[in-house]
Design an enzyme around this catalytic site. Structure first.
Site: not given
Ligand code: SF4
Length: 414
Positions: A153, A183, A290, A319, A383
């Site tokens: 991303c 990440e 984000c 998640s 997600s």
């Protein structure tokens, strides 16, 4: 200038108009929900009989996830005669990963990726997930000459740019995130900088931050510091040397209020040690939550302003952004983190992930039972596909004695 690992990899473009048209049709078939779209078009709330379902204004797939899924589907189509591998999971949702596995995409599990990639060849295709991948992995992929479909991303890459910049200036990155999250690992690897001599420290809780702040102010027991943060700092990191100039960054999907508190506490600690003027040089910050994560958290705060009896948060248990929605919800009302509609076993029994016990369990719930009026809030992380939300909506109504035909008729009539 030295090329970084991502730049050296053999990237391929799979986004041709013809491929993307076919991808779009397939993605819609797998994840779209006309019922969710109609409820959203009606303002996000539907009442049938004694049951009201309220959806958050923003939930589900973000732009980064949509792009990652599109690219993964496109890779499978373009390279239908080759082996297509995926580093771990494309996103943290079991339904989406299951679809990719069924399409023949081979997931390389975390923990043995470098070893497995070392066996690949130039004929193989490797999909990099939305979270990105560590530079060491990208180096092995580049060395093997594999074709790369990179779905990282853009929001994650902008964090990488920031921590690389810190490394160039000799600033240690303090990363607010989970040390084991893909990440954060990818970001930490960029914090080493292009020369590999930068440093990072990963903090997760405010207790971690307070420990670091105390060390910034007063120094302390170096060995105890390194023991506490074992596995969460760069090789050669020395708190006596590498906390002099620090820059805060964060995993993009953290709880915004907590990340802001991390930034504030570290800044105050540096100011206490160095004074306000010098602290301007020795402390830097860049808010890297984000937009999609922020929108979903804001939408839930907004939703919680009105009374509800129960909140269902749908998504993969690993998640990060979904987990934070659960944390927000459970401060205010009974909140259940469910994988899918099957977790609603009956009106009384809900299988859900307990964040505190860190495991799935079955709980007895009184909120859905009975025949009084109830309001059920539903949200989902970035997600989670809409078809899973639809399943949850229809399951709640079904348990309350309202069939899908009645729901569809109500949505068609207005
Ligand atoms: S949650 Fe944010 S960082 Fe992650 S894929 Fe979505 S937009 Fe990108």
């Amino acid at each position: 200038m030295r090329q970084n690992a991502t730049e050296r990899s053999r990237r391929v473009n799979v986004r041709t108009p013809e491929v993307m048209e076919r991808v779009q049709a397939e993605v819609e078939d797998h994840y779209r929900s006309p019922i969710v779209e109609k409820i959203r078009a009606k303002g996000g709330t539907i009442t049938l009989g004694n049951t009201t379902i309220r959806l958050a204004k923003d939930f589900g797939f973000c732009y980064g996830v949509e792009r990652a899924i599109d690219l993964a589907y496109a890779a499978r189509k373009v390279f239908n005669d080759r082996k297509v591998y995926l580093l771990g999971e494309i996103i943290h949702n079991p339904e989406v990963n299951r679809q990719l596995t069924e399409m023949g995409v081979i997931s390389i599990p975390l923990g043995r990726q470098e070893e497995d990639i070392a066996k690949l060849s130039r004929d193989d295709v490797v999909i990099v997930p939305a979270f990105g991948a560590e530079t060491s992995l990208m180096n092995v992929i580049a060395e093997r000459g594999c074709m790369v479909v990179d779905t990282t991303c853009g929001d994650v890459m902008s964090v990488w740019k920031r921590v690389r910049g810190y490394a160039t200036q000799g600033i240690t990155s303090i990363i607010h995130g989970k040390a084991v999250h893909e990440e954060t690992r990818a970001t930490a690897s960029r914090a080493l900088g292009d020369k590999g001599n930068g440093h990072y420290l990963i903090v997760l809780t405010l207790a971690d931050v307070d420990f670091v702040c105390d060390y910034i102010r007063h120094g302390g027991d170096r060995a105890a510091f390194l023991e506490r943060f074992k596995g969460a700092y760069s090789e050669g990191f020395d708190p006596d040397l590498h906390l002099k100039r620090v820059g805060v960054a964060n995993q993009t999907t953290m709880l915004k209020s907590e990340t802001e508190e991390v930034q504030r506490r570290v800044q105050v600690a540096v100011q206490d040690r160095d004074g306000a003027e010098l602290a301007k040089q020795n402390y830097q910050v860049f808010d890297t939550i984000c937009g999609a994560t922020q929108e979903r958290q804001d939408a839930l705060f907004e939703m919680l302003k009105r009374p509800m009896d129960i909140l269902l948060v749908v998504g993969g248990y690993n998640s990060s952004n979904t987990t934070h929605l659960v944390e927000i919800g459970e401060q205010q009302l009974p909140t259940f983190f469910i994988r899918n509609a099957e977790c609603l076993r009956s009106l009384e029994q809900i299988v859900h992930f307990d964040l505190h016990a860190k495991g799935e369990k079955e709980s007895y719930s009184t909120q859905l039972a009975g025949d009084g009026d109830i309001v059920v809030g539903i949200t989902a992380g970035a997600s989670c596909p809409n078809n899973l939300i639809e399943d949850t909506i229809t399951r709640v109504f079904a348990l309350r004695g309202i069939g899908t035909e009645a729901l569809e008729a109500a949505l068609a009539s207005s």
